[in-house]
Write a protein that holds these residues in place. Structure first.
Motif, PDB file in Angstrom:
ATOM      1  N   LYS A 153      -9.286   9.232   3.159  1.00  0.00           N
ATOM      2  CA  LYS A 153      -8.672   7.933   2.338  1.00  0.00           C
ATOM      3  C   LYS A 153      -7.404   7.164   3.308  1.00  0.00           C
ATOM      4  N   HIS A 154      -7.552   7.339   4.884  1.00  0.00           N
ATOM      5  CA  HIS A 154      -7.095   6.276   5.177  1.00  0.00           C
ATOM      6  C   HIS A 154      -7.264   4.963   5.750  1.00  0.00           C
ATOM      7  N   ARG A 155      -8.396   5.583   5.843  1.00  0.00           N
ATOM      8  CA  ARG A 155      -9.361   4.230   6.612  1.00  0.00           C
ATOM      9  C   ARG A 155      -9.700   3.430   4.907  1.00  0.00           C
ATOM     10  N   GLY A 156      -9.247   3.696   3.050  1.00  0.00           N
ATOM     11  CA  GLY A 156     -10.162   2.797   3.044  1.00  0.00           C
ATOM     12  C   GLY A 156      -8.863   2.721   1.730  1.00  0.00           C
ATOM     13  N   GLU A 157      -6.992   3.046   2.980  1.00  0.00           N
ATOM     14  CA  GLU A 157      -6.293   2.403   2.999  1.00  0.00           C
ATOM     15  C   GLU A 157      -5.941   1.339   4.041  1.00  0.00           C
ATOM     16  N   VAL A 158      -6.550   1.322   5.157  1.00  0.00           N
ATOM     17  CA  VAL A 158      -6.557   1.053   5.863  1.00  0.00           C
ATOM     18  C   VAL A 158      -7.868  -0.810   5.655  1.00  0.00           C
ATOM     19  N   GLU A 218      -4.496   1.863  13.249  1.00  0.00           N
ATOM     20  CA  GLU A 218      -5.001   1.246  12.295  1.00  0.00           C
ATOM     21  C   GLU A 218      -5.725  -0.197  12.819  1.00  0.00           C
ATOM     22  N   ASN A 219      -5.941  -0.690  13.541  1.00  0.00           N
ATOM     23  CA  ASN A 219      -6.882  -1.599  14.124  1.00  0.00           C
ATOM     24  C   ASN A 219      -7.797  -0.840  14.868  1.00  0.00           C
ATOM     25  N   GLU A 220      -8.307   0.001  15.253  1.00  0.00           N
ATOM     26  CA  GLU A 220      -8.784   1.412  16.168  1.00  0.00           C
ATOM     27  C   GLU A 220     -10.023   1.258  14.400  1.00  0.00           C
ATOM     28  N   VAL A 221      -8.967   1.777  13.632  1.00  0.00           N
ATOM     29  CA  VAL A 221     -10.438   2.376  12.250  1.00  0.00           C
ATOM     30  C   VAL A 221     -10.375   1.215  11.702  1.00  0.00           C
ATOM     31  N   LEU A 277     -15.216  -2.394  10.518  1.00  0.00           N
ATOM     32  CA  LEU A 277     -15.709  -4.547  10.505  1.00  0.00           C
ATOM     33  C   LEU A 277     -17.156  -4.074  11.308  1.00  0.00           C
ATOM     34  N   GLY A 278     -17.331  -3.172  12.626  1.00  0.00           N
ATOM     35  CA  GLY A 278     -17.825  -3.297  13.903  1.00  0.00           C
ATOM     36  C   GLY A 278     -19.204  -2.225  13.467  1.00  0.00           C
TER      37      GLY A 278
END
Length: 160
Positions: free
Chosen positions: A129-134, A26-29, A34-35
């Motif tokens: 979808k995962h990115r949105g959840e993160v 999740e930190n990577e995503v 943010l990056g």
């Protein structure tokens, strides 16, 4: 405590209280969110060629026996750049990694010996979808941190 694998700009601005709430994946995503890596819509011809090389290597990595021919590769690159203009190479790579390792429910890991737009789309959709959840989790944690902050004392000058 610096976070491994995150760009320096993020580690310096991401509160440790938030970062520790995420697992490494999740930190990577979150780092990609943010990056702001280079998006497909900003790709030059050279970037597109590099993306084509990546897709050719991906074809081999996935164990697809047929070689990805030049026309098919060019069509896939154009499809990615035109249909996913705000997506990035880093996110595509992460989506593939997560999908082939079975991290997404409902994504068929069988490529049926063909690197098709549908196969890539399934991986990308699951990743988005995962990115949105993160990102939602990040926003909730950030808001909680803001609420928990102690109010700053107001000087007499600011009070009047």
């Amino acid at each position: 405590m610096p976070l491994k694998g995150l760009p320096a700009i993020i580690t310096s601005t991401l509160p440790t209280q938030i970062a520790k709430e995420f697992n490494a994946q999740e930190n990577e995503v979150l780092a990609y969110i943010l990056g702001k890596p280079k998006q497909f819509k900003h790709y030059t011809q050279s970037n597109r060629q590099s993306l084509g090389v990546y897709l050719t290597k991906l074809n081999t990595y996935l164990g697809i026996k047929d070689v990805l021919d030049g026309n098919q590769c060019k069509l896939l690159v154009n499809t990615l750049c035109n249909e996913l203009p705000t997506f990035t190479y880093e996110e595509l790579n992460k989506a593939v990694q997560m999908a082939v390792m079975g991290k997404f429910e409902g994504v068929d890991n069988n490529h049926y010996q063909h690197l098709s737009p549908q196969y890539i789309s399934a991986m990308v959709s699951a990743y988005k979808k995962h990115r949105g959840e993160v990102f939602k989790k990040y926003q909730r944690l950030l808001e909680r941190l803001r609420r928990e902050e102690e109010p700053k004392p107001i000087s007499k000058k600011e009070a009047f």
